[in-house]
Design a protein around this motif. Structure first.
Motif, short mmCIF file in Angstrom:
data_model
loop_
_atom_site.label_atom_id
_atom_site.label_comp_id
_atom_site.label_asym_id
_atom_site.label_seq_id
_atom_site.Cartn_x
_atom_site.Cartn_y
_atom_site.Cartn_z
N ARG A 103 0.83 -1.22 0.00
CA ARG A 103 0.00 0.00 0.00
C ARG A 103 0.86 1.26 0.00
N LEU A 104 1.99 1.22 0.70
CA LEU A 104 2.88 2.38 0.71
C LEU A 104 3.43 2.66 -0.69
N VAL A 105 3.76 1.60 -1.42
CA VAL A 105 4.21 1.77 -2.80
C VAL A 105 3.06 2.30 -3.66
N TRP A 106 1.87 1.72 -3.46
CA TRP A 106 0.71 2.12 -4.26
C TRP A 106 0.32 3.57 -3.98
N GLY A 107 0.69 4.09 -2.84
CA GLY A 107 0.42 5.48 -2.52
C GLY A 107 1.17 6.46 -3.40
N PHE A 108 2.13 5.95 -4.17
CA PHE A 108 2.88 6.80 -5.10
C PHE A 108 2.58 6.49 -6.57
N VAL A 109 2.04 5.29 -6.85
CA VAL A 109 1.83 4.90 -8.24
C VAL A 109 0.37 4.56 -8.57
N GLY A 110 -0.51 4.57 -7.57
CA GLY A 110 -1.90 4.23 -7.81
C GLY A 110 -2.66 5.36 -8.49
N ASN A 111 -3.97 5.22 -8.56
CA ASN A 111 -4.75 6.26 -9.21
C ASN A 111 -4.80 7.52 -8.34
N LYS A 112 -5.43 8.55 -8.83
CA LYS A 112 -5.43 9.86 -8.15
C LYS A 112 -5.84 9.75 -6.69
N TYR A 113 -6.89 9.01 -6.42
CA TYR A 113 -7.45 8.99 -5.07
C TYR A 113 -6.71 8.02 -4.15
N ALA A 114 -5.87 7.16 -4.72
CA ALA A 114 -5.07 6.24 -3.91
C ALA A 114 -3.75 6.87 -3.49
N ARG A 115 -3.37 7.96 -4.14
CA ARG A 115 -2.05 8.54 -3.89
C ARG A 115 -2.06 9.40 -2.63
N PHE A 116 -0.93 9.37 -1.94
CA PHE A 116 -0.83 10.08 -0.67
C PHE A 116 -0.94 11.59 -0.83
N ASN A 117 -0.53 12.11 -1.97
CA ASN A 117 -0.63 13.56 -2.15
C ASN A 117 -2.08 14.02 -2.26
N HIS A 118 -2.99 13.07 -2.45
CA HIS A 118 -4.42 13.39 -2.45
C HIS A 118 -5.09 12.97 -1.14
N MET A 119 -4.54 11.93 -0.50
CA MET A 119 -5.15 11.38 0.71
C MET A 119 -4.75 12.11 1.98
N PHE A 120 -3.52 12.64 2.00
CA PHE A 120 -2.98 13.23 3.22
C PHE A 120 -3.15 14.75 3.22
N PRO A 121 -3.11 15.36 4.41
CA PRO A 121 -3.15 16.83 4.48
C PRO A 121 -1.95 17.45 3.77
N ASN A 122 -2.14 18.68 3.30
CA ASN A 122 -1.05 19.39 2.63
C ASN A 122 -1.07 20.86 3.07
N ALA A 123 -0.36 21.70 2.34
CA ALA A 123 -0.24 23.10 2.73
C ALA A 123 -1.59 23.83 2.71
N HIS A 124 -2.54 23.31 1.93
CA HIS A 124 -3.85 23.96 1.82
C HIS A 124 -4.89 23.36 2.77
N SER A 125 -4.52 22.35 3.53
CA SER A 125 -5.50 21.59 4.31
C SER A 125 -6.18 22.42 5.40
N LYS A 126 -5.43 23.36 6.00
CA LYS A 126 -6.04 24.18 7.05
C LYS A 126 -7.17 25.02 6.48
N ASN A 127 -6.94 25.65 5.35
CA ASN A 127 -7.98 26.45 4.72
C ASN A 127 -9.15 25.59 4.24
N GLU A 128 -8.83 24.40 3.71
CA GLU A 128 -9.87 23.49 3.24
C GLU A 128 -10.73 23.03 4.41
N LEU A 129 -10.10 22.75 5.55
CA LEU A 129 -10.83 22.31 6.72
C LEU A 129 -11.75 23.41 7.24
N GLN A 130 -11.25 24.64 7.27
CA GLN A 130 -12.07 25.77 7.72
C GLN A 130 -13.26 25.98 6.80
#
Length: 248
Positions: A77-104
């Motif tokens: 799964r850790l490998v798939w988090g970099f090569v899977g489809n858009k929604y499987a990837r960690f850059n879509h699943m995990f918080p990022n620099a915009h997450s605070k504003n998105e949460l608010q």
């Protein structure tokens, strides 16, 4: 003046969770619960009448063998988090620099009575997913350390045996929970590291159990109150969304 009510937005089906992501999820669920059951038996083995050393080693071995399945599944799964489809990837699943504003923004919409729809995880869910994944990695890492130091299983078992073996003693002859052939000073030097790994392992499991309960509650609540179909999506891979998803 027109009496017509506005029509609800059309429901649209989206393919979100790919097959590897769904397989990881359900395999992980089964293996985690199996490990919890065996771990519970290990902790209360005396109360359950399992007092012999062979029983202790047998339970530990079973726990480790299931743990290997858990570790392999997690590593995939850790490998798939970099090569899977858009929604499987960690850059879509995990918080990022915009997450605070998105949460608010998400909380503001919910407070206003709106029902924002997401294909992946909503802003709150992203923080939960990150916490669960970090705990899974911690549990895997500390579990492998204890597998090597307790019963000399891979990937660290051979190195531990070589380190602990007294002079002129064949490392492979060392047996779990048996001091025969062990260098006492080296064994004592490992105790703090071994104990720390054990404590981190156990408390990470306790925290994971709490997060599992909260996760199940949140999923059921969201399914009933906000976004029907998120549970079935983890079986089919498809989500039905009314209106425009926030993260398309």
């Amino acid at each position: 003046m027109s009496n017509h009510q506005p029509l609800p937005a059309e429901m649209k089906s989206y393919t979100v969770w790919d097959k590897p992501t769904r397989l990881f999820h359900w395999i992980n669920v089964m293996l985690v619960f199996a490990l919890l059951i065996i771990g519970g038996v290990m902790m209360f083995r005396s109360e359950l009448g399992i007092s012999e050393l062979s029983g202790k080693i047998g339970l530990k071995t079973l726990h480790v063998l299931i743990g290997y399945g858990f570790a392999i599944n997690l590593l995939i799964r850790l490998v798939w988090g970099f090569v899977g489809n858009k929604y499987a990837r960690f850059n879509h699943m995990f918080p990022n620099a915009h997450s605070k504003n998105e949460l608010q923004a998400y909380q503001a919409e919910v407070a206003a009575g709106k029902n924002p729809q997401y294909l992946g995880h909503n802003p709150k869910g992203k923080f939960a997913v990150l916490a669960i994944m970090l705990l899974l990695v911690t549990i895997m890492s500390t579990g492998l350390i204890r597998a090597g130091t307790d019963i000399y299983y891979p990937p660290f078992g051979n190195s531990v045996q070589s380190y602990l073996a007294a002079p002129n003693v064949e490392p492979s002859s060392l047996k779990p929970y048996d001091a025969t052939g062990i260098d006492t000073d080296k064994a004592n030097s490992m105790k703090s590291m071994k104990g720390l790994a054990g404590k981190v392992h156990v408390y990470a499991v306790y925290l994971l159990m709490l997060l599992i309960v909260l996760h199940v509650f949140a999923v059921v609540y969201t399914e009933v109150k906000r976004q029907p179909g998120i549970i079935s999506a983890m079986f089919s891979g498809k989500k039905l969304i009314q209106g425009q998803p926030k993260d398309e």
